[in-house]
Design an enzyme around this catalytic site. Structure first.
Site, PDB file in Angstrom:
ATOM      1  N   GLU A  92       0.829  -1.199   0.000  1.00 43.87           N
ATOM      2  CA  GLU A  92       0.000   0.000   0.000  1.00 43.87           C
ATOM      3  C   GLU A  92       0.864   1.250   0.000  1.00 43.87           C
ATOM      4  O   GLU A  92       1.962   1.263   0.550  1.00 43.87           O
ATOM      5  CB  GLU A  92      -0.860   0.039   1.261  1.00 43.87           C
ATOM      6  CG  GLU A  92      -1.920  -1.022   1.284  1.00 43.87           C
ATOM      7  CD  GLU A  92      -2.788  -0.917   2.524  1.00 43.87           C
ATOM      8  OE1 GLU A  92      -3.988  -1.168   2.400  1.00 43.87           O
ATOM      9  OE2 GLU A  92      -2.278  -0.576   3.602  1.00 43.87           O
ATOM     10  N   CYS A 105       3.300   8.565   1.247  1.00 43.35           N
ATOM     11  CA  CYS A 105       4.016   7.661   2.137  1.00 43.35           C
ATOM     12  C   CYS A 105       4.235   6.341   1.387  1.00 43.35           C
ATOM     13  O   CYS A 105       3.271   5.654   1.056  1.00 43.35           O
ATOM     14  CB  CYS A 105       3.138   7.465   3.379  1.00 43.35           C
ATOM     15  SG  CYS A 105       3.812   6.397   4.619  1.00 43.35           S
ATOM     16  N   CYS A 112       8.031  -6.408   7.451  1.00 45.09           N
ATOM     17  CA  CYS A 112       9.213  -5.794   8.051  1.00 45.09           C
ATOM     18  C   CYS A 112       9.806  -6.798   9.020  1.00 45.09           C
ATOM     19  O   CYS A 112       9.082  -7.523   9.678  1.00 45.09           O
ATOM     20  CB  CYS A 112       8.828  -4.521   8.802  1.00 45.09           C
ATOM     21  SG  CYS A 112      10.248  -3.634   9.506  1.00 45.09           S
ATOM     22  N   CYS A 116       8.840  -4.418  15.682  1.00 44.60           N
ATOM     23  CA  CYS A 116       8.406  -3.497  16.739  1.00 44.60           C
ATOM     24  C   CYS A 116       7.029  -3.913  17.253  1.00 44.60           C
ATOM     25  O   CYS A 116       6.124  -4.194  16.465  1.00 44.60           O
ATOM     26  CB  CYS A 116       8.374  -2.060  16.219  1.00 44.60           C
ATOM     27  SG  CYS A 116       9.975  -1.532  15.573  1.00 44.60           S
ATOM     28  N   CYS A 119       3.644  -2.133  16.162  1.00 47.73           N
ATOM     29  CA  CYS A 119       3.469  -1.801  14.747  1.00 47.73           C
ATOM     30  C   CYS A 119       2.741  -2.905  13.987  1.00 47.73           C
ATOM     31  O   CYS A 119       3.077  -4.084  14.096  1.00 47.73           O
ATOM     32  CB  CYS A 119       4.835  -1.546  14.125  1.00 47.73           C
ATOM     33  SG  CYS A 119       4.769  -1.353  12.330  1.00 47.73           S
ATOM     34  N   GLU A 163      11.305  -1.336   6.689  1.00 49.15           N
ATOM     35  CA  GLU A 163      12.388  -0.520   7.233  1.00 49.15           C
ATOM     36  C   GLU A 163      13.304  -0.127   6.063  1.00 49.15           C
ATOM     37  O   GLU A 163      14.026  -0.977   5.521  1.00 49.15           O
ATOM     38  CB  GLU A 163      13.148  -1.328   8.291  1.00 49.15           C
ATOM     39  CG  GLU A 163      14.497  -0.760   8.698  1.00 49.15           C
ATOM     40  CD  GLU A 163      14.472   0.710   9.101  1.00 49.15           C
ATOM     41  OE1 GLU A 163      13.655   1.083   9.964  1.00 49.15           O
ATOM     42  OE2 GLU A 163      15.263   1.489   8.547  1.00 49.15           O
ATOM     43  N   SER A 217      12.889   6.936  14.467  1.00 49.41           N
ATOM     44  CA  SER A 217      11.854   6.544  15.424  1.00 49.41           C
ATOM     45  C   SER A 217      12.516   6.211  16.757  1.00 49.41           C
ATOM     46  O   SER A 217      13.070   5.133  16.917  1.00 49.41           O
ATOM     47  CB  SER A 217      11.084   5.332  14.892  1.00 49.41           C
ATOM     48  OG  SER A 217      10.552   5.616  13.619  1.00 49.41           O
ATOM     49  N   LEU A 218      12.450   7.141  17.676  1.00 49.23           N
ATOM     50  CA  LEU A 218      13.084   6.936  18.983  1.00 49.23           C
ATOM     51  C   LEU A 218      12.146   6.119  19.877  1.00 49.23           C
ATOM     52  O   LEU A 218      12.489   5.035  20.342  1.00 49.23           O
ATOM     53  CB  LEU A 218      13.428   8.294  19.611  1.00 49.23           C
ATOM     54  CG  LEU A 218      14.146   8.239  20.947  1.00 49.23           C
ATOM     55  CD1 LEU A 218      15.493   7.534  20.851  1.00 49.23           C
ATOM     56  CD2 LEU A 218      14.324   9.651  21.534  1.00 49.23           C
ATOM     57  N   ASN A 219      10.986   6.654  20.142  1.00 46.27           N
ATOM     58  CA  ASN A 219       9.889   5.914  20.785  1.00 46.27           C
ATOM     59  C   ASN A 219      10.111   5.469  22.227  1.00 46.27           C
ATOM     60  O   ASN A 219       9.209   4.892  22.837  1.00 46.27           O
ATOM     61  CB  ASN A 219       9.486   4.666  19.970  1.00 46.27           C
ATOM     62  CG  ASN A 219       8.867   5.025  18.626  1.00 46.27           C
ATOM     63  OD1 ASN A 219       8.522   6.175  18.397  1.00 46.27           O
ATOM     64  ND2 ASN A 219       8.735   4.059  17.748  1.00 46.27           N
ATOM     65  N   ASN A 293      -2.046   4.896  16.742  1.00 46.20           N
ATOM     66  CA  ASN A 293      -3.261   4.432  16.094  1.00 46.20           C
ATOM     67  C   ASN A 293      -3.445   2.963  16.425  1.00 46.20           C
ATOM     68  O   ASN A 293      -2.727   2.108  15.936  1.00 46.20           O
ATOM     69  CB  ASN A 293      -3.124   4.627  14.584  1.00 46.20           C
ATOM     70  CG  ASN A 293      -4.479   4.716  13.918  1.00 46.20           C
ATOM     71  OD1 ASN A 293      -5.395   3.978  14.269  1.00 46.20           O
ATOM     72  ND2 ASN A 293      -4.607   5.613  12.986  1.00 46.20           N
ATOM     73  N   CYS A 336       0.504   6.481   8.198  1.00 49.19           N
ATOM     74  CA  CYS A 336       1.770   5.789   8.018  1.00 49.19           C
ATOM     75  C   CYS A 336       2.053   4.878   9.203  1.00 49.19           C
ATOM     76  O   CYS A 336       1.678   5.172  10.317  1.00 49.19           O
ATOM     77  CB  CYS A 336       2.912   6.800   7.945  1.00 49.19           C
ATOM     78  SG  CYS A 336       2.972   7.672   6.414  1.00 49.19           S
TER      79      CYS A 336
HETATM   80  N1  SAH Z   1      10.380   1.410   9.573  1.00 48.81           N
HETATM   81  C1  SAH Z   1      10.492   2.830   9.627  1.00 48.81           C
HETATM   82  C2  SAH Z   1       9.458   3.559   8.798  1.00 48.81           C
HETATM   83  C3  SAH Z   1       8.056   3.004   8.819  1.00 48.81           C
HETATM   84  S1  SAH Z   1       7.193   3.152  10.361  1.00 48.81           S
HETATM   85  C4  SAH Z   1      10.464   3.289  11.058  1.00 48.81           C
HETATM   86  O1  SAH Z   1      10.142   2.506  11.944  1.00 48.81           O
HETATM   87  O2  SAH Z   1      10.809   4.449  11.287  1.00 48.81           O
HETATM   88  C5  SAH Z   1       6.835   4.893  10.391  1.00 48.81           C
HETATM   89  C6  SAH Z   1       6.494   5.439  11.776  1.00 48.81           C
HETATM   90  O3  SAH Z   1       5.227   4.942  12.211  1.00 48.81           O
HETATM   91  C7  SAH Z   1       7.503   5.041  12.864  1.00 48.81           C
HETATM   92  O4  SAH Z   1       7.883   6.201  13.570  1.00 48.81           O
HETATM   93  C8  SAH Z   1       6.720   4.108  13.769  1.00 48.81           C
HETATM   94  O5  SAH Z   1       7.188   4.216  15.090  1.00 48.81           O
HETATM   95  C9  SAH Z   1       5.297   4.633  13.593  1.00 48.81           C
HETATM   96  N2  SAH Z   1       4.225   3.681  13.888  1.00 48.81           N
HETATM   97  C10 SAH Z   1       4.219   2.353  13.762  1.00 48.81           C
HETATM   98  N3  SAH Z   1       3.033   1.837  14.093  1.00 48.81           N
HETATM   99  C11 SAH Z   1       2.240   2.881  14.456  1.00 48.81           C
HETATM  100  C12 SAH Z   1       0.886   3.018  14.903  1.00 48.81           C
HETATM  101  N4  SAH Z   1       0.096   1.960  15.028  1.00 48.81           N
HETATM  102  N5  SAH Z   1       0.418   4.254  15.190  1.00 48.81           N
HETATM  103  C13 SAH Z   1       1.208   5.335  15.024  1.00 48.81           C
HETATM  104  N6  SAH Z   1       2.476   5.272  14.601  1.00 48.81           N
HETATM  105  C14 SAH Z   1       2.994   4.069  14.323  1.00 48.81           C
HETATM  106 FE1  SF4 Z   2       9.292  -2.057  10.856  1.00 48.62          FE
HETATM  107 FE2  SF4 Z   2       9.086   0.586  11.324  1.00 48.62          FE
HETATM  108 FE3  SF4 Z   2       7.078  -1.104  11.968  1.00 48.62          FE
HETATM  109 FE4  SF4 Z   2       9.322  -1.155  13.365  1.00 48.62          FE
HETATM  110  S1  SF4 Z   2       7.884   0.576  13.224  1.00 48.62           S
HETATM  111  S2  SF4 Z   2       8.228  -2.953  12.597  1.00 48.62           S
HETATM  112  S3  SF4 Z   2      10.852  -0.752  11.797  1.00 48.62           S
HETATM  113  S4  SF4 Z   2       7.823  -0.647   9.927  1.00 48.62           S
END
Ligand code: SAH
Ligand code: SF4
Length: 344
Positions: A92, A105, A112, A116, A119, A163, A217-219, A293, A336
């Site tokens: 997508e 996006c 992936c 994470c 995600c 990623e 993505s620090l998180n 989300n 995204c």
């Molecule tokens: N793999 C890369 C890019 C794709 S994820 C990365 O992790 O940076 C893009 C962003 O979406 C990241 O910052 C991730 O932490 C965030 N993300 C993942 N799942 C999410 C969700 N359910 N709600 C909001 N943000 C989310």
């Molecule tokens: Fe992959 Fe980014 Fe999702 Fe982590 S947040 S699983 S690196 S897409």
């Protein structure tokens, strides 16, 4: 095996036409058709002779890339495309409308492997890398759909499925073609690549002639929490990641975007905000606090609104630039980082 023309850089297309006994400028013509005019049929390349078209069709073809579904937001010009790939996999891409910007996006992998915990893409597991063509075609297709509706694509973010730095070679090739003025001609200043922190591939990204923007993505603010929710942290812990970021050859006034998904009870205390200040001190950043989300029935929830606002205030009071990013295009499951949720 047929060569896929729509993932080749200029030199490769030139070599290809040379190998067919044609002059180099024929390669430049094809390159223009493929990327600048987004034509994916040799027979439409009207400045190529019939004989040459026949010759090239014997060795080269376009990647199959079929639209399965296009969803449009009722609220704005947000759009989501679901595409079928040659091997039956699906990806997508989504265009999000925000103020006067249209941001595309794109995905870089099917699934992936970073795993994470919060995600949705991670739930898919890892299927495969996308090819250069498959990355580029998302852009060409979605850009055209938007333009046909009277919109204009202003930004591209590599924040869809996958990623990007785990598919670094194809990502770099796609960026070269996108930013080449004879290719797609998109400004590198309007492109952002987001990574979970695959530190060992950052140099490659920064050795490009036209360096794009970086988002990280620090998180989380402790290795304990970050390793729990982002397994990549076991390989590249927070300090390793941040000292690498501090060494990157950033251009003047360029800032790294720090993404921080606000997860209730996980990473959202004022203690966390304090550690964010400590960790990011001296690094030119802007911070995006992302409202989580919750689309999978998982254990994670978004932080409450007042918690997010307090977190933001703590940081802005200490001179950080902090935006709160709400999920855009929620009515088309667009945001995204949560693409593919419906196709697991
Ligand atoms: N793999 C890369 C890019 C794709 S994820 C990365 O992790 O940076 C893009 C962003 O979406 C990241 O910052 C991730 O932490 C965030 N993300 C993942 N799942 C999410 C969700 N359910 N709600 C909001 N943000 C989310
Ligand atoms: Fe992959 Fe980014 Fe999702 Fe982590 S947040 S699983 S690196 S897409």
């Amino acid at each position: 095996m047929m060569i896929k023309i729509d993932g080749l850089i200029l030199e490769e297309i030139r070599d290809l036409v040379n190998s067919l006994g044609e002059p180099t400028y024929r390669g430049d013509q094809i390159y223009k058709w493929v990327y600048s005019k987004a034509v994916n049929d040799f027979d439409m390349m009207s400045d190529l002779s019939k004989e040459f078209r026949k010759k090239i069709k014997e060795v080269a073809a376009f990647t199959d890339f079929t639209l399965l579904e296009l969803k449009e937001s009722k609220r704005d010009l947000s759009l989501k495309g679901l595409f079928l790939l040659e091997d039956g996999e699906k990806i997508e891409s989504v265009i999000l409308k925000d103020a006067d910007r249209h941001t595309l996006c794109v995905s870089t992998q099917v699934g992936c492997r970073m795993g994470c915990k919060f995600c949705n893409t991670a739930q898919v597991g890892f299927k495969r890398d996308l090819t250069t063509s498959e990355i580029i075609r998302q852009v060409l297709f979605m850009k055209k759909v938007l333009e046909d509706k009277g919109g204009k694509l202003t930004n591209i973010v590599y924040m869809g499925m996958g990623e990007p730095l785990d598919n670094i070679d194809n990502v770099i090739r796609s960026l070269e073609i996108l930013t080449d003025e004879n290719g797609v001609g998109f400004s590198h200043r309007k492109i952002t690549v987001s990574t979970s922190g695959v530190v060992n591939h950052l140099d490659k990204l920064f050795s490009m002639k036209k360096v794009v923007n970086l988002a990280v993505s620090l998180n989380a603010t402790t290795d304990g929490v970050r390793s729990r929710i982002m397994p990549i942290n076991n390989r590249f812990p927070i300090n390793t990641l941040l000292s690498k970021l501090k060494q990157l050859p950033l251009q003047k006034r360029k800032r790294i975007t720090i993404e921080y998904v606000m997860l209730k009870g996980v990473n959202d205390t004022i203690e966390d905000a304090k550690r964010v200040v400590q960790l990011l001190k001296g690094l030119p950043v802007k911070i995006n606090l992302i409202v989580y989300n919750q689309t999978i029935g998982g254990e994670y929830k978004s932080s409450d609104e007042d918690v997010v606002l307090n977190f933001q205030k703590y940081l802005t009071d200490r001179n950080f630039t902090v935006f709160i990013r709400k999920s855009l295009a929620a009515d088309i499951d667009g945001a995204c980082g949560q693409l593919y949720a419906k196709y697991i």
